[in-house]
Design a protein around this motif. Structure first.
Motif, PDB file in Angstrom:
ATOM      1  N   LEU A  52       0.872  -1.175   0.000  1.00 39.88           N
ATOM      2  CA  LEU A  52       0.000   0.000   0.000  1.00 39.88           C
ATOM      3  C   LEU A  52       0.912   1.229   0.000  1.00 39.88           C
ATOM      4  CD1 LEU A  52      -2.383  -1.318   2.780  1.00 39.88           C
ATOM      5  CD2 LEU A  52      -3.073  -0.882   0.425  1.00 39.88           C
ATOM      6  N   GLY A  84       0.676   4.318  -0.454  1.00 42.73           N
ATOM      7  CA  GLY A  84       0.276   5.575   0.181  1.00 42.73           C
ATOM      8  C   GLY A  84      -0.026   5.443   1.669  1.00 42.73           C
ATOM      9  N   TYR A  85       0.133   4.242   2.218  1.00 47.03           N
ATOM     10  CA  TYR A  85      -0.212   4.014   3.621  1.00 47.03           C
ATOM     11  C   TYR A  85       1.030   4.196   4.464  1.00 47.03           C
ATOM     12  CZ  TYR A  85      -2.125   1.592   7.699  1.00 47.03           C
ATOM     13  OH  TYR A  85      -2.554   1.266   8.961  1.00 47.03           O
ATOM     14  N   LYS A  86       1.134   5.391   5.029  1.00 48.06           N
ATOM     15  CA  LYS A  86       2.385   5.763   5.686  1.00 48.06           C
ATOM     16  C   LYS A  86       2.310   5.456   7.172  1.00 48.06           C
ATOM     17  CE  LYS A  86       1.588   9.230   2.354  1.00 48.06           C
ATOM     18  NZ  LYS A  86       0.112   9.052   2.272  1.00 48.06           N
TER      19      LYS A  86
END
Lengths: 586, 183
Positions: free
Chosen positions: A190, A192-194
């Motif tokens: 993912l 964009g999953y920071k």
């Protein structure tokens, strides 16, 4: 999580969507689903028929979400709930928002009408994906059966990592029915999953310095400690620098309730000492908290002399409400482990510097604690609600699981029952949902079959969950259902009394069912008591009963919760009791 | 005050809804929003202008960055950046003032994209203030109809795009397991 990650079924096996879903749930270590079947989930329920995963049939979908939360809150594992399309999915929404507000990892599986019918206003169609977008941390709609494994594992990954939260997966009927060559997922991507978990080393060092340098420090620890399993590290920090520590409503049990550094709960119904401590401190060490309005009261009067160290895994919580002089974005356990190490390194040169100021601070706090302790009240004629909580506390000894709804009973249970471990105190904190207590007790009892579980409700919230008596009876769950019955929506009445000229509008709850008849109708024991001398024997009878027990406790109708910081008030201006003397800090 | 945001977003179902939803739920006023594919057609670039108090600006960026489908949310308000907007405008023109309208359009480096007996359709690009002036001016010639594109912006400061790397399946669970055991 699962004790071991289950090996996946053979790659390339032709499987139906329903079976792939079950396979993925098994890989995630799911052993229990709370749910309610319906038209479009028929294929899934058919696959479940002879599957190892246990399904608990609740009596309303909302309670499936609450039970999943109870399971999760009691264990830290993901709670799973399932509902059909349209009304089923809509009934989950309150439970999902509740989980969102309190950061509880829940995965909800909902059925959706067949892909071809989406958008046609088909029977039992609702835009679940759109409606649950703001109710979840993230949500998915499955467009093709081949995506299913990736989406399910992503859902669990998002629910459990970072700041936990609910994730919903909406699955059209044809996806359950369709089949494909099952390809087990081996990694999750993912982009964009920071996640920010480690905490900045330099910031942690500065935090340690600030803590040693403070004269009147106060640890403000919340639900983040519990989510992150950081209670041991919290205790270590508190002990090594002898810091006073308040736990928020969500954080009760993070530091044991019987710990000598524990100054109870701050906020609207927090203790005098906790609020005066928060008002007068020069350094707030905020750990996994979000400066909720119920804690801070009027913001410009909240801890006006304090600098703030704020540790949180969610960057958006930092300086959202109160500016943090020293922000640390990271996982509480990881940050506290490092912080404790640096604290020890600095101890030899720094401990002595502020020792006299610290001793004086402790004296002041102890003084506040003695001046206005949170103490139960007793009467010879009536059962005071505080008396009820004190008896439950004495039976629990800080070891029982207690679930509540929202309102007066919740506040008294938070004030007067001790929680010596995390995950014992289960309540709807952020959303404040009535009807939460009973179904969440079901989830907690399934998760911890050997634990004593009290479900404490008011007579209002209780009546929102009566259907779950059937689930409890069905599984002979030994939940002790205690209704603190004052015949009113107590908290609303309290506000009408205090702020609306005692015009009691729609808060009287008449026609409460006869306890032994209600419980008897479901096949278990129930009783109503109203005399103080009957309270302890009745509670002991309930606890000694091997199955469920419903105890309806008639309490003083007009008791109010104090201390109280009126909405928009300053935390040092608590109303301490009726009539209302006002304590103001010098 | 106006805040200009540039978002790089995955083209996943509901991505636009999530962005707009967060802005609405957090009570941020959207002035304009544009979205289109990037060179990589799995990604979209959004330029969003919101009207928020100064102290909320950092919070807006953090809230957008929290979305799983948002790869990057950047605040361009005080950065070196170029921002442009386009307006398509129809103006009714009398025979007597057609030449004057064309002259004005030329001053604004606007282009006539359609001409008829009723009047002109004109395309003009620039920063929003310039377009405001152009629109005001055209209004003085008669009835106009206006469609504005909303702002598109590009940063002039090279930004490192930090993306999460793939995580082996089960890694999160194992870590969680360690925590529970270390109680």
């Amino acid at each position: 999580m699962a004790s071991t990650i289950n090996p996946p079924a053979g790659a390339g096996t032709l499987m139906s969507g329903s079976h792939i879903l079950l396979e993925c749930l098994v890989r995630e270590g799911v052993d229990l689903i709370f749910g309610y079947p319906g038209g479009v989930t028929l294929p899934f329920y058919d696959a479940m028929y002879d599957h190892q995963i246990q399904h608990v049939l609740v009596r309303h979908e909302q309670n499936a979400a609450f039970a999943a939360q109870g399971y999760s809150r009691a264990t830290g594992k993901v709670g799973v709930c399932c509902a059909t399309s349209g009304p089923g999915a809509m009934n989950l929404v309150t439970g999902l928002v509740d989980a969102m507000m309190d950061s509880i990892p829940v995965v909800a599986i909902t059925g959706q009408v067949t892909s071809k019918l989406i958008g046609t206003d088909a029977f039992q169609e609702a835009d679940t994906f759109g409606i649950t977008r703001p109710a979840t941390k993230h949500n998915f709609m499955v467009k093709h059966v081949s995506e299913l494994p990736r989406i399910i594992h992503e859902a669990f990954y998002i629910a459990t990592t970072g700041r936990p939260g609910p994730v919903l997966v909406d699955i059209p009927k044809d996806i359950f029915q369709g089949s494909t060559q099952y390809q087990p997922v081996d990694s999750i991507h993912l982009p964009g999953y920071k996640l920010y978990t480690e905490g900045h080393t330099g910031q942690i060092r500065r935090a340690a310095q600030m803590i040693w340098e403070a004269e009147r420090p106060m640890v403000y620890a919340g639900g983040g400690i519990i989510h992150s399993h950081a209670h041991n590290e919290l205790r270590e920090l508190v002990e090594l620098a002898d810091l006073p520590c308040v736990n928020t409503l969500m954080g009760l049990g993070a530091l044991p309730g019987n710990h000598r550094n524990f100054i109870s709960m701050p906020g609207m119904h927090g203790s005098y000492a906790a609020n005066m401590g928060m008002y007068n401190t020069d350094l707030i060490i905020a750990l996994g908290v979000r400066f909720d309005d119920r804690v801070t009261g009027r913001l410009n009067a909240f801890a006006p002399h304090a600098k703030v160290i704020h540790v949180d895994i969610d960057p958006s919580e930092i300086s959202k409400i109160r500016n943090a002089e020293l922000p640390i974005v990271g996982d509480a356990k990881k940050v506290l482990t490092k912080l404790n190490k640096v604290m020890r390194e600095l101890e030899p040169e720094m401990r002595a510097q502020k020792s006299s100021a610290r001793a004086e601070w402790w004296n002041t706090i102890r003084g506040w604690m003695e001046q206005h302790p949170l103490k139960p009240e007793f009467s010879v004629d009536e059962i005071k609600p505080q008396h009820l909580m004190a008896e439950i506390d004495s039976i629990s000894g800080g070891e029982a699981i207690v679930t509540t709804d929202v309102g007066q009973h919740q506040m008294w249970a938070a004030q007067l029952i001790r929680y010596n471990h995390p995950r014992l105190w289960i309540n709807s904190g952020g959303l404040g949902t009535m009807g939460f207590g009973l179904p969440s007790a079901i989830g907690a009892q399934f998760a911890c079959p050997d634990k004593l579980v009290f479900s404490i409700c008011g007579d209002g919230g209780f009546q929102m969950s009566i259907p779950e008596f059937a689930t409890i009876a069905n599984h002979k769950l030994p939940v002790k259902i205690i209704v603190m019955n004052n015949g009113y929506l107590g908290m609303v009445r309290q506000w009408q009394e205090l702020f609306y000229n005692n015009r009691l509008s729609e808060v009287t709850l008449d026609s409460f069912p006869e306890a032994h008849l209600l419980a008897g109708a479901y096949g278990f024991k129930g009783k109503t008591i109203s005399k103080p001398e009957k309270l302890r024997p009745a509670l002991l009878e309930a606890v000694n009963e091997p199955g469920p027990y419903f105890l309806n406790v008639r309490v003083t109708p007009f008791e109010n919760v104090y201390p109280m910081v009126p909405a928009g008030g300053a935390i040092n201006e608590m109303v301490l009791g009726q009539p209302q003397p006002v304590a103001v800090a010098s | 005050m106006l805040q200009t945001l540039s978002l790089l977003v995955e083209n996943k179902p509901g991505a636009l809804m999530r962005v707009v939803g967060v802005l609405a739920a957090r009570n941020y006023n959207v002035e304009s929003l544009t979205v289109a594919r990037t060179l990589d057609d799995t990604l979209s670039r959004m330029t969003i202008v919101v009207d928020v108090e100064h102290k909320v600006r950092a919070q807006v960026v953090k809230q957008l960055n929290k979305l799983v489908n948002v790869l990057q949310a950047a605040d361009l308000t005080e950065e070196r950046s170029v921002a442009r907007e386009m307006v398509l405008l129809r103006v009714r023109a009398e025979m007597s003032n057609r030449t004057a309208i064309l002259k004005e359009a030329e001053i604004f480096q606007a282009r006539v994209v359609d001409s008829s007996v009723e009047g002109f359709a004109i395309e003009c690009t620039g920063d929003p203030e310039k377009l405001d002036e152009f629109i005001d001016l055209m209004r003085s010639y008669g009835e106009i109809e206006v469609t504005r594109s909303g702002l598109v912006a590009v940063t002039l400061e090279p930004k490192k795009l930090r993306l999460a790397t793939p995580v082996p399946m089960g890694a999160a669970e194992e870590e969680e397991q360690e925590r529970v055991l270390s109680k």
